[in-house]
Scaffold this motif. Sequence first.
Motif, mmCIF file in Angstrom:
data_model
loop_
_atom_site.group_PDB
_atom_site.id
_atom_site.type_symbol
_atom_site.label_atom_id
_atom_site.label_comp_id
_atom_site.label_asym_id
_atom_site.label_seq_id
_atom_site.Cartn_x
_atom_site.Cartn_y
_atom_site.Cartn_z
ATOM 1 N N MET A 1 45.803 36.123 35.043
ATOM 2 C CA MET A 1 45.301 37.354 34.515
ATOM 3 C C MET A 1 44.826 38.296 35.622
ATOM 4 O O MET A 1 44.219 39.308 35.344
ATOM 5 N N GLY A 2 45.019 37.933 36.850
ATOM 6 C CA GLY A 2 44.605 38.817 37.932
ATOM 7 C C GLY A 2 43.164 38.642 38.364
ATOM 8 O O GLY A 2 42.624 39.481 39.078
ATOM 9 N N ALA A 3 42.524 37.580 37.948
ATOM 10 C CA ALA A 3 41.119 37.362 38.278
ATOM 11 C C ALA A 3 40.934 36.890 39.720
ATOM 12 O O ALA A 3 39.829 36.949 40.235
ATOM 13 N N GLU A 4 42.003 36.445 40.357
ATOM 14 C CA GLU A 4 41.882 35.930 41.716
ATOM 15 C C GLU A 4 41.365 37.005 42.665
ATOM 16 O O GLU A 4 40.512 36.742 43.518
ATOM 17 N N THR A 5 41.871 38.219 42.527
ATOM 18 C CA THR A 5 41.433 39.322 43.388
ATOM 19 C C THR A 5 39.959 39.612 43.173
ATOM 20 O O THR A 5 39.198 39.791 44.127
ATOM 21 N N ARG B 1 33.346 36.706 46.091
ATOM 22 C CA ARG B 1 33.015 35.712 47.114
ATOM 23 C C ARG B 1 32.641 36.389 48.423
ATOM 24 O O ARG B 1 31.650 36.035 49.061
ATOM 25 N N ARG B 2 33.416 37.410 48.820
ATOM 26 C CA ARG B 2 33.123 38.135 50.063
ATOM 27 C C ARG B 2 31.778 38.860 49.986
ATOM 28 O O ARG B 2 31.022 38.860 50.950
ATOM 29 N N GLU B 3 31.484 39.452 48.848
ATOM 30 C CA GLU B 3 30.217 40.164 48.697
ATOM 31 C C GLU B 3 29.038 39.201 48.729
ATOM 32 O O GLU B 3 28.005 39.496 49.332
#
Length: 83
Positions: A1-5, A11-13
Amino acid sequence: MGAETFAERARRELQATGEKARKRSDDTRTDLTPQEEEIAQLAREGRTNSEIGAQLFIGGRTVEWHLGKVFAKLSLLFNLLGF
């Protein structure tokens, strides 16, 4: 569903603030997040959603949402324990 991005950005934040995302597994699905724990403790002390929200600088509806998650996790825990 595109949740990886979205997950990678989150995670970076978190990493930028020095925090880490909690590891999720079947064993941890009833664990409360630190914010859920704090809100549950304040509610246990008898504070209203508005009072909790004011103390934590969040809205009363956000408190309500977190408490819903707390109650759902406690219900799941009690079911797993056979209560």
